[in-house]
Motif scaffolding. Sequence first.
Motif, PDB file in Angstrom:
ATOM      1  N   ALA A  91      -1.553   3.991   1.379  1.00 22.11           N
ATOM      2  CA  ALA A  91      -1.387   3.692   2.803  1.00 22.11           C
ATOM      3  C   ALA A  91      -2.394   4.479   3.634  1.00 22.11           C
ATOM      4  CB  ALA A  91       0.024   4.021   3.253  1.00 22.11           C
ATOM      5  N   ALA A  92      -2.916   3.829   4.634  1.00 20.87           N
ATOM      6  CA  ALA A  92      -3.861   4.443   5.570  1.00 20.87           C
ATOM      7  C   ALA A  92      -3.240   4.390   6.954  1.00 20.87           C
ATOM      8  CB  ALA A  92      -5.178   3.669   5.539  1.00 20.87           C
ATOM      9  N   PRO A  93      -3.811   5.115   7.906  1.00 22.77           N
ATOM     10  CA  PRO A  93      -3.283   4.999   9.280  1.00 22.77           C
ATOM     11  C   PRO A  93      -3.264   3.528   9.709  1.00 22.77           C
ATOM     12  CG  PRO A  93      -4.822   6.816   9.143  1.00 22.77           C
ATOM     13  CD  PRO A  93      -4.896   6.085   7.825  1.00 22.77           C
ATOM     14  N   GLY A  94      -2.160   3.097  10.253  1.00 23.25           N
ATOM     15  CA  GLY A  94      -2.013   1.712  10.672  1.00 23.25           C
ATOM     16  C   GLY A  94      -1.433   0.796   9.611  1.00 23.25           C
ATOM     17  N   SER A  95      -1.250   1.301   8.381  1.00 27.12           N
ATOM     18  CA  SER A  95      -0.646   0.476   7.329  1.00 27.12           C
ATOM     19  C   SER A  95       0.795   0.153   7.687  1.00 27.12           C
ATOM     20  CB  SER A  95      -0.659   1.215   5.980  1.00 27.12           C
ATOM     21  OG  SER A  95      -1.957   1.372   5.492  1.00 27.12           O
ATOM     22  N   ASP A  96       1.228  -1.035   7.277  1.00 25.70           N
ATOM     23  CA  ASP A  96       2.625  -1.393   7.492  1.00 25.70           C
ATOM     24  C   ASP A  96       3.442  -0.980   6.279  1.00 25.70           C
ATOM     25  OD1 ASP A  96       1.661  -3.228   5.676  1.00 25.70           O
ATOM     26  OD2 ASP A  96       2.522  -4.963   6.653  1.00 25.70           O
ATOM     27  N   VAL A  97       4.745  -1.047   6.423  1.00 24.35           N
ATOM     28  CA  VAL A  97       5.662  -0.750   5.325  1.00 24.35           C
ATOM     29  C   VAL A  97       6.227  -2.077   4.865  1.00 24.35           C
ATOM     30  CG1 VAL A  97       7.775   0.447   4.642  1.00 24.35           C
ATOM     31  CG2 VAL A  97       6.211   1.516   6.273  1.00 24.35           C
TER      32      VAL A  97
ATOM     33  N   SER B 122       0.812  -1.222   0.000  1.00 23.21           N
ATOM     34  CA  SER B 122       0.000   0.000   0.000  1.00 23.21           C
ATOM     35  C   SER B 122       0.845   1.272   0.000  1.00 23.21           C
ATOM     36  CB  SER B 122      -0.953   0.001   1.197  1.00 23.21           C
ATOM     37  OG  SER B 122      -0.229  -0.014   2.408  1.00 23.21           O
ATOM     38  N   VAL B 123       1.991   1.261   0.649  1.00 22.37           N
ATOM     39  CA  VAL B 123       2.841   2.449   0.664  1.00 22.37           C
ATOM     40  C   VAL B 123       3.376   2.725  -0.738  1.00 22.37           C
ATOM     41  CG1 VAL B 123       4.962   3.467   1.582  1.00 22.37           C
ATOM     42  CG2 VAL B 123       3.426   2.205   3.099  1.00 22.37           C
TER      43      VAL B 123
END
Length: 161
Positions: free
Chosen positions: A128-134, A122-123
């Motif tokens: 990416a949303a709040p709480g998304s991982d990298v 997602s990044v």
Amino acid sequence: MGKRINIIEHPLDCILSHPSSVPVLRALKDSKEGMSGRAVAREAGINHQTCALAIIRLEALGVLRRRGSGKTQLISLNTANFIVRDLLLPLFRGEQELAARIREDIRNGITGCAQCATLFGSVARREAAPGSDVDLLLLTSPKAKAGLTASVDEFSRDFIL
């Protein structure tokens, strides 16, 4: 009855309290000559009626200014306004620099451990949303895998903070 917001003590509460204000301000931050209302709406990714209301609110707060008359109005940030100059523009500059600083932190954190690094998920898709991982794919030789794992574990603990 809710507490009244004081623009002198809490200017960001007044300016950023409506969800449409941030995209409008972001759309105008780099425009020196100004933009039409519809161009602001397109750049901000919101409909033109919502954008028009946000422009009216922000103009009333002195954050935006209009030039021209009738259908040839250009909207721009009021850079003479101390809130724009001292708070909003530095805030948006910091936001722009954040992704580059994160990439640099990752690069510095894995230098010497990985032969190649690729960002995905997602990044990478800019979703990416709040709480998304990298999600990061790291390539290394089989001999260096244990060292890479230890380095990444240590780096990820610091990076999350």
